[in-house]
Write an enzyme that holds these catalytic residues in place. Structure first.
Site: not given
Ligand code: 93A
Length: 527
Positions: A138, A279
């Site tokens: 922070k 696939h």
């Protein structure tokens, strides 16, 4: 925007590179603060270091649960350096600025992965570390936060080149990484609770994970990609050991997951099973009297598509099966384990990726799946519905024979793993034709039949395997047309969820053709 580092706090569980880093800092006259174990490591290297309890005036208490959770530490990390109020507070309370924090956390993930018991796992939830990481990040306007030993080198380079300073851009980047770390850490904790308590309601947990690896590219070469793991103790693509072959690609991981989740639906003690995936859709699934037979039968369904596919097995890969598999070009094999003989056989194909998963995932286990949409994540509980657990309802005049019933269940099970609209023909524990991903169910049925005809030609069979087969539709048949196309392909039994407005129309058509039909009451969309 450059900040000189005068004081550093080092508190690391993973002590990799920490002594070297402390040395570099010490050389430049940086004051070192540290916690118990880290303090010992640094002091042992002969460096001057201060224990945090000296600056907090408070000993480590409760087995270390409270060691850095103190205003002296957090004030030092959070103070805005050029704010007069903040300076005043520092003076009043004897707080000194901390400019660099080097922190990595208790190994919660490792303890969890190793199957640590409940209290041990809980004890490995780090509280003070994330608090300091978040505070430092922070205050990145002034504070540098390092959470990963891999970043020490870049830091040291900058630190020595820039006279003990770091640049704002670097601190920003490290802050972003720091929050990614604490977020992933908390996600892992949430995931662990979910698993321990079998929570599969999305609102009681967060979907998240830790970066496992970056891939060379994503679904396509111009896309970047990475693999994040949630820490779920589910044997499969995230936990498997790569015994040989190149790193798995993005598509490999996706397809291997589809393959293994599918084959795991077939209990190994009942019969050996094999699924071949292309696939993310199966191009052949079969059981057999042996594993090699299961493979041959899975391959027979669509040997053309199986080229370059992914093979998943529900039993230990043996020599016989390996010998058969290496005859064809395959991308990946995944099995619960691999015999030494089989390993040697697969080694003849060094590019073939071989994965040992260490077990099979439980298809009934709770869990969450997610997919991204623009600006969000769609989260749902895993589709852990099993056809064995459903109450099947015969809706036609003719009830299925025992064999038809077996084939129906087999087909429905496979259909759950086929992209919608899914139509799967099966006979004697072998897929006979699979139609996937069509926008119309009739088209899926036709494609599956067509594939079966092609397979018959390839195999030199007099008739396609769909003749006398059972067929599954993963969602209800909205009209009779789909059914008629299935009957035309030779299906004698149909399994589907039921629940269409026109169910009666479909049932009438089945009765007219002497076809047996069963409703499952559960659908398996997969989009
Ligand atoms: O037990 S904690 O949650 N409470 C704390 O106050 C605290 N302060 C640092 N864990 C805490 N730490 C962690 O201790 C750090 O994140 C680091 O992983 C570890 C370093 O301990 P040591 O220096 O004794 O090896």
């Amino acid at each position: 925007d450059k900040v000189e580092i005068k004081t550093a706090l080092l508190s690391v569980f993973d002590k990799t590179g920490i002594v070297e880093l402390a040395q570099a800092l010490s050389q430049k006259g940086v004051r070192l603060l540290s916690t118990g174990g880290t303090y010992k490591a640094i002091a042992a290297a002969g460096l001057a270091v201060t224990d945090v309890s000296e600056i907090t005036g408070f000993p480590e208490i409760m087995d270390g649960r409270v060691k850095t959770l103190h205003p002296t530490v957090h004030g030092g990390l959070l103070a805005i350096r050029d704010d007069s109020d903040h300076q005043e507070a520092m003076k009043t309370h004897g707080i000194e600025a901390i400019d660099l924090a080097v922190i990595n956390l208790y190994p919660f993930e490792e303890v969890r992965a190793a199957g640590g018991d409940y209290p041990t796992t809980v004890e490995n939830i780090d509280i003070g570390g994330p608090a300091m990481i978040r505070a430092s990040a922070k205050n990145h306007a002034y504070v540098t936060i390092l959470t990963d030993p891999n970043d020490y080198a870049e830091f040291s380079e900058q630190f020595s080149a820039d006279d003990g300073k770091t640049a704002y851009a670097f601190r920003q980047r490290m802050a972003a990484k720091a929050y990614a770390r604490t977020a992933a850490y908390d996600a892992m904790i949430s995931n662990w609770f979910a698993e321990a308590l079998s929570i599969d309601t999305p609102r009681h947990r967060v979907i998240g994970g830790a970066l496992k690896e970056e891939m060379r590219y994503g679904e396509n070469p111009h896309q970047k990609a990475a693999f994040y793991v949630t820490g779920e103790r589910r044997p499969g693509v995230s936990t498997a050991a790569l015994l040989q072959g190149k790193q798995l690609s993005y598509n490999n991981i996706n397809d291997t997951d589809a393959a293994y989740e599918l084959v795991a639906e077939f209990l190994p003690e009942k019969a050996p099973a094999c699924a071949i995936i292309k696939h993310a859709n199966p191009c052949g699934v079969a059981t057999g009297s042996s594993l090699v037979e299961a493979y041959r039968r899975a391959l027979a369904c669509d040997s053309v598509s199986a080229f370059g596919g992914i093979i998943a097995l529900n039993r230990i890969l043996d020599a016989e099966t390996a010998e058969e598999i290496v005859k064809l070009f395959t991308e990946v094999i995944i099995a619960p384990d691999v015999t030494e003989e089989a390993k040697a056989i697969v080694a003849r194909k060094p590019n073939l990726r071989l994965l040992s998963a260490g077990g099979l995932p439980d298809p009934r286990a709770a869990g969450l799946t997610a997919k991204t949409v623009s600006g969000g994540l769609l989260v749902q509980s895993r589709d852990n519905g099993m056809v064995e657990d459903l109450e099947l309802k015969v809706v036609t005049k003719r009830a299925p024979t025992a064999q038809e019933l077996e084939d129906m269940k087999f087909a429905f099970k496979v259909g759950k793993h086929v992209k919608s609209n899914a139509v799967v023909y099966a006979k004697d524990g072998q897929t006979a034709g699979i139609g996937a991903g069509q926008m119309s169910r009739v088209d899926s049925a036709r494609i599956a039949a067509l594939k079966a005809e092609e397979a018959a030609k390839t195999l030199g069979l007099p008739t396609p395997m769909t003749h006398g087969s059972a067929v599954a539709s993963e969602a209800f048949l909205p009209f009779a047309d789909g059914l008629l196309s299935m009957i035309a392909a030779g299906a004698t039994a149909v399994i589907q969820p039921g629940g269409s407005m026109r169910d009666q129309e479909v049932i009438d058509a089945a009765n007219e053709h002497g076809v047996a039909m069963v409703f499952t009451g559960m659908r398996h969309f997969r989009h």
